[in-house]
Design a protein around this motif. Structure first.
Motif, PDB file in Angstrom:
ATOM      1  N   LYS A  15      -4.447  -0.915  -7.074  1.00 13.97           N
ATOM      2  CA  LYS A  15      -4.666  -0.472  -8.449  1.00 13.97           C
ATOM      3  C   LYS A  15      -6.144  -0.179  -8.709  1.00 13.97           C
ATOM      4  CE  LYS A  15      -0.425  -0.450  -9.826  1.00 13.97           C
ATOM      5  NZ  LYS A  15       0.224   0.860 -10.116  1.00 13.97           N
ATOM      6  N   ALA A  16      -7.034  -0.919  -8.057  1.00 15.10           N
ATOM      7  CA  ALA A  16      -8.458  -0.615  -8.162  1.00 15.10           C
ATOM      8  C   ALA A  16      -8.757   0.732  -7.516  1.00 15.10           C
ATOM      9  CB  ALA A  16      -9.274  -1.716  -7.491  1.00 15.10           C
ATOM     10  N   ALA A  17      -8.103   1.006  -6.397  1.00 13.00           N
ATOM     11  CA  ALA A  17      -8.284   2.297  -5.732  1.00 13.00           C
ATOM     12  C   ALA A  17      -7.806   3.434  -6.617  1.00 13.00           C
ATOM     13  CB  ALA A  17      -7.538   2.306  -4.399  1.00 13.00           C
ATOM     14  N   MET A  18      -6.737   3.208  -7.384  1.00 13.56           N
ATOM     15  CA  MET A  18      -6.236   4.254  -8.279  1.00 13.56           C
ATOM     16  C   MET A  18      -7.252   4.562  -9.384  1.00 13.56           C
ATOM     17  SD  MET A  18      -3.578   5.548  -7.185  1.00 13.56           S
ATOM     18  CE  MET A  18      -3.373   6.550  -8.633  1.00 13.56           C
ATOM     19  N   ILE A  19      -7.950   3.541  -9.853  1.00 12.09           N
ATOM     20  CA  ILE A  19      -8.980   3.772 -10.863  1.00 12.09           C
ATOM     21  C   ILE A  19     -10.132   4.571 -10.265  1.00 12.09           C
ATOM     22  CG2 ILE A  19     -10.738   2.611 -12.259  1.00 12.09           C
ATOM     23  CD1 ILE A  19      -8.648   0.390 -12.766  1.00 12.09           C
ATOM     24  N   SER A  20     -10.544   4.211  -9.067  1.00 14.94           N
ATOM     25  CA  SER A  20     -11.615   4.954  -8.392  1.00 14.94           C
ATOM     26  C   SER A  20     -11.210   6.405  -8.174  1.00 14.94           C
ATOM     27  CB  SER A  20     -11.940   4.286  -7.049  1.00 14.94           C
ATOM     28  OG  SER A  20     -12.897   5.037  -6.333  1.00 14.94           O
ATOM     29  N   LEU A  21      -9.972   6.615  -7.739  1.00 13.55           N
ATOM     30  CA  LEU A  21      -9.498   7.973  -7.491  1.00 13.55           C
ATOM     31  C   LEU A  21      -9.407   8.770  -8.784  1.00 13.55           C
ATOM     32  CD1 LEU A  21      -8.589   9.833  -5.217  1.00 13.55           C
ATOM     33  CD2 LEU A  21      -6.259   8.958  -5.494  1.00 13.55           C
ATOM     34  N   THR A  22      -9.059   8.103  -9.872  1.00 18.14           N
ATOM     35  CA  THR A  22      -9.030   8.769 -11.182  1.00 18.14           C
ATOM     36  C   THR A  22     -10.400   9.326 -11.533  1.00 18.14           C
ATOM     37  OG1 THR A  22      -7.221   7.382 -12.023  1.00 18.14           O
ATOM     38  CG2 THR A  22      -8.669   8.403 -13.656  1.00 18.14           C
TER      39      THR A  22
ATOM     40  N   PRO B 297      -5.960 -13.353  -8.365  1.00 20.24           N
ATOM     41  CA  PRO B 297      -5.427 -14.292  -7.384  1.00 20.24           C
ATOM     42  C   PRO B 297      -3.915 -14.168  -7.234  1.00 20.24           C
ATOM     43  CG  PRO B 297      -6.990 -15.387  -8.825  1.00 20.24           C
ATOM     44  CD  PRO B 297      -6.739 -14.027  -9.417  1.00 20.24           C
ATOM     45  N   ARG B 298      -3.449 -14.206  -5.984  1.00 19.30           N
ATOM     46  CA  ARG B 298      -2.039 -14.120  -5.625  1.00 19.30           C
ATOM     47  C   ARG B 298      -1.469 -12.711  -5.779  1.00 19.30           C
ATOM     48  NH1 ARG B 298      -0.078 -19.156  -4.778  1.00 19.30           N
ATOM     49  NH2 ARG B 298       2.081 -18.423  -4.851  1.00 19.30           N
ATOM     50  N   LEU B 299      -2.304 -11.786  -6.200  1.00 22.80           N
ATOM     51  CA  LEU B 299      -1.889 -10.390  -6.304  1.00 22.80           C
ATOM     52  C   LEU B 299      -2.900  -9.482  -5.600  1.00 22.80           C
ATOM     53  CD1 LEU B 299      -0.741 -10.184 -10.043  1.00 22.80           C
ATOM     54  CD2 LEU B 299       0.732  -9.925  -8.045  1.00 22.80           C
ATOM     55  N   SER B 300      -3.560 -10.004  -4.566  1.00 22.92           N
ATOM     56  CA  SER B 300      -4.698  -9.303  -3.966  1.00 22.92           C
ATOM     57  C   SER B 300      -4.345  -7.915  -3.458  1.00 22.92           C
ATOM     58  CB  SER B 300      -5.284 -10.140  -2.825  1.00 22.92           C
ATOM     59  OG  SER B 300      -4.287 -10.444  -1.852  1.00 22.92           O
ATOM     60  N   PHE B 301      -3.248  -7.761  -2.732  1.00 25.65           N
ATOM     61  CA  PHE B 301      -2.913  -6.468  -2.154  1.00 25.65           C
ATOM     62  C   PHE B 301      -2.569  -5.454  -3.244  1.00 25.65           C
ATOM     63  CE2 PHE B 301      -1.423  -8.024   2.318  1.00 25.65           C
ATOM     64  CZ  PHE B 301      -2.696  -8.528   2.537  1.00 25.65           C
ATOM     65  N   TYR B 302      -1.801  -5.897  -4.223  1.00 25.02           N
ATOM     66  CA  TYR B 302      -1.450  -5.029  -5.358  1.00 25.02           C
ATOM     67  C   TYR B 302      -2.705  -4.643  -6.131  1.00 25.02           C
ATOM     68  CZ  TYR B 302       0.673  -3.803  -9.901  1.00 25.02           C
ATOM     69  OH  TYR B 302       1.033  -3.171 -11.064  1.00 25.02           O
ATOM     70  N   ALA B 303      -3.583  -5.620  -6.355  1.00 23.06           N
ATOM     71  CA  ALA B 303      -4.793  -5.383  -7.142  1.00 23.06           C
ATOM     72  C   ALA B 303      -5.711  -4.374  -6.474  1.00 23.06           C
ATOM     73  CB  ALA B 303      -5.529  -6.701  -7.379  1.00 23.06           C
ATOM     74  N   VAL B 304      -5.864  -4.458  -5.159  1.00 26.39           N
ATOM     75  CA  VAL B 304      -6.777  -3.533  -4.490  1.00 26.39           C
ATOM     76  C   VAL B 304      -6.231  -2.106  -4.554  1.00 26.39           C
ATOM     77  CG1 VAL B 304      -5.867  -3.675  -2.120  1.00 26.39           C
ATOM     78  CG2 VAL B 304      -8.300  -3.330  -2.490  1.00 26.39           C
TER      79      VAL B 304
ATOM     80  N   ARG C 151       0.827  -1.208   0.000  1.00 20.88           N
ATOM     81  CA  ARG C 151       0.000   0.000   0.000  1.00 20.88           C
ATOM     82  C   ARG C 151       0.862   1.260   0.000  1.00 20.88           C
ATOM     83  NH1 ARG C 151      -2.726   1.130   5.364  1.00 20.88           N
ATOM     84  NH2 ARG C 151      -0.889   2.467   5.548  1.00 20.88           N
ATOM     85  N   GLY C 152       1.953   1.237   0.742  1.00 25.16           N
ATOM     86  CA  GLY C 152       2.806   2.421   0.802  1.00 25.16           C
ATOM     87  C   GLY C 152       3.359   2.819  -0.551  1.00 25.16           C
ATOM     88  N   LEU C 153       3.759   1.817  -1.341  1.00 21.92           N
ATOM     89  CA  LEU C 153       4.338   2.104  -2.653  1.00 21.92           C
ATOM     90  C   LEU C 153       3.280   2.362  -3.717  1.00 21.92           C
ATOM     91  CD1 LEU C 153       6.706   2.270  -4.643  1.00 21.92           C
ATOM     92  CD2 LEU C 153       6.678  -0.234  -4.777  1.00 21.92           C
ATOM     93  N   ASN C 154       2.191   1.602  -3.695  1.00 15.64           N
ATOM     94  CA  ASN C 154       1.234   1.639  -4.800  1.00 15.64           C
ATOM     95  C   ASN C 154       0.035   2.554  -4.595  1.00 15.64           C
ATOM     96  OD1 ASN C 154       2.193  -0.602  -6.776  1.00 15.64           O
ATOM     97  ND2 ASN C 154       2.340  -1.537  -4.749  1.00 15.64           N
ATOM     98  N   LEU C 155      -0.246   2.943  -3.361  1.00 14.32           N
ATOM     99  CA  LEU C 155      -1.409   3.795  -3.129  1.00 14.32           C
ATOM    100  C   LEU C 155      -1.039   5.058  -2.349  1.00 14.32           C
ATOM    101  CD1 LEU C 155      -4.399   4.286  -3.464  1.00 14.32           C
ATOM    102  CD2 LEU C 155      -4.813   2.891  -1.426  1.00 14.32           C
ATOM    103  N   ASP C 156      -0.419   4.895  -1.181  1.00 14.94           N
ATOM    104  CA  ASP C 156      -0.079   6.066  -0.372  1.00 14.94           C
ATOM    105  C   ASP C 156       0.833   7.025  -1.134  1.00 14.94           C
ATOM    106  OD1 ASP C 156      -1.557   4.852   1.579  1.00 14.94           O
ATOM    107  OD2 ASP C 156       0.145   4.301   2.846  1.00 14.94           O
ATOM    108  N   ALA C 157       1.840   6.478  -1.823  1.00 18.51           N
ATOM    109  CA  ALA C 157       2.758   7.326  -2.584  1.00 18.51           C
ATOM    110  C   ALA C 157       2.028   8.057  -3.706  1.00 18.51           C
ATOM    111  CB  ALA C 157       3.895   6.484  -3.157  1.00 18.51           C
ATOM    112  N   SER C 158       1.106   7.359  -4.356  1.00 13.34           N
ATOM    113  CA  SER C 158       0.342   7.983  -5.436  1.00 13.34           C
ATOM    114  C   SER C 158      -0.534   9.112  -4.912  1.00 13.34           C
ATOM    115  CB  SER C 158      -0.532   6.928  -6.136  1.00 13.34           C
ATOM    116  OG  SER C 158       0.266   5.969  -6.792  1.00 13.34           O
TER     117      SER C 158
END
Length: 269
Positions: free
Chosen positions: A162-169, A153-160, A114-121
């Protein structure tokens, strides 16, 4: 047709020392933009800045660990000062170091992803958004993933994330529209980069994933870069809140149904 639609524009790209970020930074420069490239540093960062300069544009290397909000604030300021302003921000930095079942992942794993893929964004968007909305113009491009469009599957944390980034967009496109700022996203599929090296290193895995792609190949960073140029230029002036999928047709399939029907049709022929 204008071959340099970004002439006079000033851009910032995070995660720009390799992979998709590097390809986007170079494509923006080829399209006429001056580009500040942000990454953790090293020879790769200096190299991409030098390549931009070789294209006749201003290339500004800015050392930045995007997981540090204070450093993001300072880095954006450095980029704006060096370029004399900012018109385009590409929010690309991200990645994952571990994959596995959801129940095997720890709270520490979640904090890291989350720190790298969402918080940083979010930190970057707050900083560049304040600048662009104040000047009354600009384009923001968030690099998401097809992992954020469905089950991963197997990428759940990364996927959520990236989904949040789409919502934020979608949300920021609406919030900032009246200020003259466009916000879009791209969602790449399987792209052959260092990030996906753990998949491409094994022939069975690489070919198995490729077999699900209708174009029957892995994407290249350059396949993503062209879309970034389009969404950043004035030709996309009426495009905001959009998510452009770049996956060789992968997500257009209904599970495996379309692929299986296609194979049956080929066999019958």
């Amino acid at each position: 047709m204008n071959t340099q639609p970004l002439t006079g524009k000033r851009a910032l790209v995070t995660g720009a020392s390799r992979g998709i970020g590097r390809a986007i930074a170079l494509a923006l420069a080829e399209a006429g933009a001056d580009v500040a490239v942000l990454a953790r540093g090293g020879d790769a960062l200096e190299s991409v800045a030098a390549e931009i300069k070789d294209l006749g544009r201003q290339g500004v290397p800015v050392v930045c660990d995007v997981t540090d909000p204070a450093r993001i604030d300072a880095a954006v300021g450095e980029a704006v000062d060096a370029l004399g302003g900012l018109d385009i921000a590409v929010n690309n930095a991200g990645g994952f170091n571990w994959t596995g079942p959801f129940l095997d992942m720890t709270a520490a794993d979640w904090e890291e992803v989350r720190g790298l893929n969402l918080d940083a964004s979010v930190s970057l968007l707050r900083r560049v958004g304040a600048h662009l909305t104040a000047q009354g113009s600009g384009s923001v491009l968030n690099v998401s993933s097809i992992a954020g469009l469905g089950g991963a599957p197997r990428l759940s944390f990364y996927a959520v994330c990236k989904a949040a980034m789409i919502s934020l967009t979608h949300t920021l496109a609406v919030e900032w529209a009246a200020s003259g700022v466009r916000v879009n996203a791209i969602a790449p599929g399987w792209i052959d980069t260092a990030l996906t090296g753990s998949f491409t290193a094994h022939d069975q895995v690489r070919l198995g994933l490729q077999s699900e792609v209708p174009q029957d190949r892995w994407g290249r960073p350059e396949d993503v870069a062209g879309a970034a140029v389009y969404l950043s230029c004035d030709g996309a002036a009426f495009v905001t809140g959009s998510v452009l999928v770049l996956d060789g047709g992968l997500t257009s399939q209904l599970s495996h149904v379309a692929r299986n029907l296609l194979d049956l049709g080929r066999a019958a022929a």
